[in-house]
Design an enzyme around this catalytic site. Structure first.
Site, PDB file in Angstrom:
ATOM      1  N   HIS A 183      -4.040 -16.000 -44.817  1.00  0.00           N
ATOM      2  CA  HIS A 183      -4.815 -15.813 -43.546  1.00  0.00           C
ATOM      3  C   HIS A 183      -6.564 -15.826 -44.169  1.00  0.00           C
ATOM      4  O   HIS A 183      -6.892 -15.698 -45.194  1.00  0.00           O
ATOM      5  CB  HIS A 183      -4.564 -14.654 -42.647  1.00  0.00           C
ATOM      6  CG  HIS A 183      -4.859 -13.306 -43.439  1.00  0.00           C
ATOM      7  ND1 HIS A 183      -4.772 -11.913 -42.466  1.00  0.00           N
ATOM      8  CD2 HIS A 183      -5.116 -12.895 -44.526  1.00  0.00           C
ATOM      9  CE1 HIS A 183      -5.209 -11.018 -43.376  1.00  0.00           C
ATOM     10  NE2 HIS A 183      -5.388 -11.621 -44.475  1.00  0.00           N
ATOM     11  N   CYS A 202     -12.358 -10.954 -47.242  1.00  0.00           N
ATOM     12  CA  CYS A 202     -11.435 -11.371 -46.446  1.00  0.00           C
ATOM     13  C   CYS A 202     -11.989 -12.601 -45.535  1.00  0.00           C
ATOM     14  O   CYS A 202     -11.325 -13.310 -44.997  1.00  0.00           O
ATOM     15  CB  CYS A 202     -10.852 -10.629 -45.388  1.00  0.00           C
ATOM     16  SG  CYS A 202     -10.092  -9.197 -46.207  1.00  0.00           S
ATOM     17  N   HIS A 208      -6.832 -16.255 -48.189  1.00  0.00           N
ATOM     18  CA  HIS A 208      -6.090 -15.565 -49.419  1.00  0.00           C
ATOM     19  C   HIS A 208      -4.698 -15.099 -48.689  1.00  0.00           C
ATOM     20  O   HIS A 208      -4.618 -15.349 -47.597  1.00  0.00           O
ATOM     21  CB  HIS A 208      -6.847 -14.337 -49.726  1.00  0.00           C
ATOM     22  CG  HIS A 208      -6.967 -13.224 -48.662  1.00  0.00           C
ATOM     23  ND1 HIS A 208      -7.948 -13.417 -47.819  1.00  0.00           N
ATOM     24  CD2 HIS A 208      -6.244 -12.303 -48.246  1.00  0.00           C
ATOM     25  CE1 HIS A 208      -7.702 -12.377 -46.782  1.00  0.00           C
ATOM     26  NE2 HIS A 208      -6.748 -11.765 -47.366  1.00  0.00           N
ATOM     27  N   HIS A 210      -0.818 -12.881 -48.762  1.00  0.00           N
ATOM     28  CA  HIS A 210      -0.110 -11.497 -48.621  1.00  0.00           C
ATOM     29  C   HIS A 210       1.368 -11.583 -48.794  1.00  0.00           C
ATOM     30  O   HIS A 210       1.822 -12.503 -47.941  1.00  0.00           O
ATOM     31  CB  HIS A 210      -0.575 -10.518 -47.388  1.00  0.00           C
ATOM     32  CG  HIS A 210      -2.040 -10.270 -47.439  1.00  0.00           C
ATOM     33  ND1 HIS A 210      -2.541  -9.221 -48.440  1.00  0.00           N
ATOM     34  CD2 HIS A 210      -2.925 -10.570 -46.722  1.00  0.00           C
ATOM     35  CE1 HIS A 210      -3.776  -9.038 -47.995  1.00  0.00           C
ATOM     36  NE2 HIS A 210      -4.260  -9.742 -47.151  1.00  0.00           N
ATOM     37  N   ASP A 248       6.481 -17.512 -42.395  1.00  0.00           N
ATOM     38  CA  ASP A 248       6.615 -17.557 -43.767  1.00  0.00           C
ATOM     39  C   ASP A 248       5.930 -18.650 -44.295  1.00  0.00           C
ATOM     40  O   ASP A 248       6.321 -19.880 -43.965  1.00  0.00           O
ATOM     41  CB  ASP A 248       8.110 -17.276 -44.288  1.00  0.00           C
ATOM     42  CG  ASP A 248       8.254 -17.184 -45.725  1.00  0.00           C
ATOM     43  OD1 ASP A 248       7.410 -16.358 -46.108  1.00  0.00           O
ATOM     44  OD2 ASP A 248       9.446 -17.540 -46.169  1.00  0.00           O
ATOM     45  N   HIS A 249       5.230 -18.638 -45.715  1.00  0.00           N
ATOM     46  CA  HIS A 249       4.616 -19.973 -46.343  1.00  0.00           C
ATOM     47  C   HIS A 249       3.803 -20.644 -45.507  1.00  0.00           C
ATOM     48  O   HIS A 249       3.946 -21.949 -45.184  1.00  0.00           O
ATOM     49  CB  HIS A 249       5.720 -20.343 -46.955  1.00  0.00           C
ATOM     50  CG  HIS A 249       6.291 -19.814 -48.069  1.00  0.00           C
ATOM     51  ND1 HIS A 249       6.969 -18.769 -48.066  1.00  0.00           N
ATOM     52  CD2 HIS A 249       5.999 -20.016 -49.411  1.00  0.00           C
ATOM     53  CE1 HIS A 249       7.140 -18.312 -49.416  1.00  0.00           C
ATOM     54  NE2 HIS A 249       6.699 -19.062 -50.118  1.00  0.00           N
ATOM     55  N   GLU A 295       0.627  -4.910 -45.155  1.00  0.00           N
ATOM     56  CA  GLU A 295       0.064  -6.027 -45.550  1.00  0.00           C
ATOM     57  C   GLU A 295      -0.183  -6.013 -47.239  1.00  0.00           C
ATOM     58  O   GLU A 295      -0.305  -7.262 -47.908  1.00  0.00           O
ATOM     59  CB  GLU A 295      -1.186  -6.258 -44.981  1.00  0.00           C
ATOM     60  CG  GLU A 295      -1.770  -7.412 -45.162  1.00  0.00           C
ATOM     61  CD  GLU A 295      -3.246  -7.447 -44.462  1.00  0.00           C
ATOM     62  OE1 GLU A 295      -3.279  -8.399 -43.479  1.00  0.00           O
ATOM     63  OE2 GLU A 295      -4.347  -6.905 -44.623  1.00  0.00           O
TER      64      GLU A 295
HETATM   65 ZN   LIG Z   1      -5.637 -10.401 -46.128  1.00  0.00          ZN
END
Ligand SMILES: [Zn+2]
Ligand SMILES: [Zn+2]
Length: 323
Positions: A183, A202, A208, A210, A248-249, A295
């Site tokens: 995100h 961020c 980046h 998580h 996901d992904h 997260e």
């Molecule tokens: Zn983040």
């Protein structure tokens, strides 16, 4: 020079009750506190209702219906509350340990749950399948005469646990799953400098990622025959279909439509998951209670899906969560 006359101190045959520097009884006596105690046991079980055909049992309970059953390493957390005694304790821990061993772990450890307690004897009309939530309730009922229970958490695995807070059929069931996603935190109407000032690293332009841990807690009445708050396999399927598979992904900002216009902070992702799951959980006969989205090891967001959203968390659940 005449020495001053000293008044004799009053006779005091009984020593005064000592008090702390705040004028309270010593050792915290009478002050309320919640304590928790953890215990473990291993047991097997099988989901099989004699009134259903073999095919219906297999369709309903899947691998849990296989003969002769399968086992879990259960982890039990017991929360107890009360005023401190003169020794500074809610209860003497050796009494707590003894009660849990005598009433629960000593009876269940290395046993088959279907056969060990009459609650789970399915030949009786009032027998229930030994699900996590049904077992938590049965343990509550056996411990309640011996300990001042406030809440009880039973982990069947590290991805499935049940909480009970009383003698009623109501239970909370939590499943844990995970997804990986990228995100970027930035509001498109702001300049790069402004986003950097708000979101720091961020807000870097290419995002980046998580590994998100997601906990979904539902609340409901335990069915007196299946022992279930709701169909667990169906709940897991809904969470997979509506959240894990689409998230996901992905790069959340671009791949999940909601985050085209909503900045995907952990809080907003948790809120969106709550919005996605509320109606499907209701269709399963339960109520979505809470979403917890972790997260990173250092930050998580919790959303209470029931109204009112804040301040409704029972004290006992709080104690169990910290255990
Ligand atoms: Zn983040
Ligand atoms: Zn099982």
């Amino acid at each position: 020079m005449t020495p001053p006359v000293m008044a004799a101190p009053p006779a005091s045959p009984v020593p005064a009750t000592p008090t702390s520097c705040h004028g309270q009884p010593p050792h915290g006596q009478g002050r309320p506190c919640v304590i928790t105690r953890r215990a473990t046991f291993s047991a097997s079980h099988r989901y099989w209702l004699p009134e259903l055909s073999p095919e219906a049992n297999r369709a309903r309970f899947g691998a849990c219906s296989l003969e002769p059953g399968h086992g879990h390493n259960y982890e039990l957390t017991v929360a107890m509350g009360g005023g401190l005694d003169a020794d500074g304790m809610v209860l003497n821990l050796s009494e707590v340990k003894h009660a849990i061993r005598e009433q629960v772990t000593g009876q269940l450890d290395f046993r088959c749950l279907n056969g060990v307690w009459p609650e789970f004897d399915l030949q009786r009309p009032q027998g229930m399948l030994p699900t996590t939530e049904a077992l938590a309730l049965a343990i509550w009922r056996r411990l309640a005469p011996h300990l001042p229970l406030m809440g009880l958490r039973l982990h069947e695995t590290d991805t499935l646990w049940a909480d009970v807070l009383g003698d009623s059929m109501e239970a909370f069931l939590t499943i844990r799953t995970h997804f990986a996603a990228a995100h970027r935190l930035a509001r498109p109407e702001l300049s790069a400098e402004q986003n950097d000032a708000i979101y720091g690293k961020c807000a870097r332009p290419h995002g980046h990622g998580h590994n998100y841990l997601l906990e979904v807690t539902v609340r409901g009445a335990i069915d007196p025959r299946t022992g279930m708050v709701c169909d667990l396999a169906a709940l897991q399927q809904r969470v997979d279909d509506l959240v894990v598979e689409p998230f996901d992904h992905t790069f959340l900002n671009k791949d999940v439509a909601h985050f085209a216009t909503t900045v995907p902070t952990a809080e907003n992702i948790a809120l969106h998951i709550a919005d996605l799951l509320s109606a499907p959980v209701a269709e399963l006969g339960a109520t979505l209670h809470k979403i917890r989205l972790q997260e990173s090891p250092n930050n998580a967001a919790e959303v209470f899906a029931e109204v009112p959203q804040l301040g409704m968390r029972p004290q006992a659940l709080e104690a169990l969560a910290g255990a």
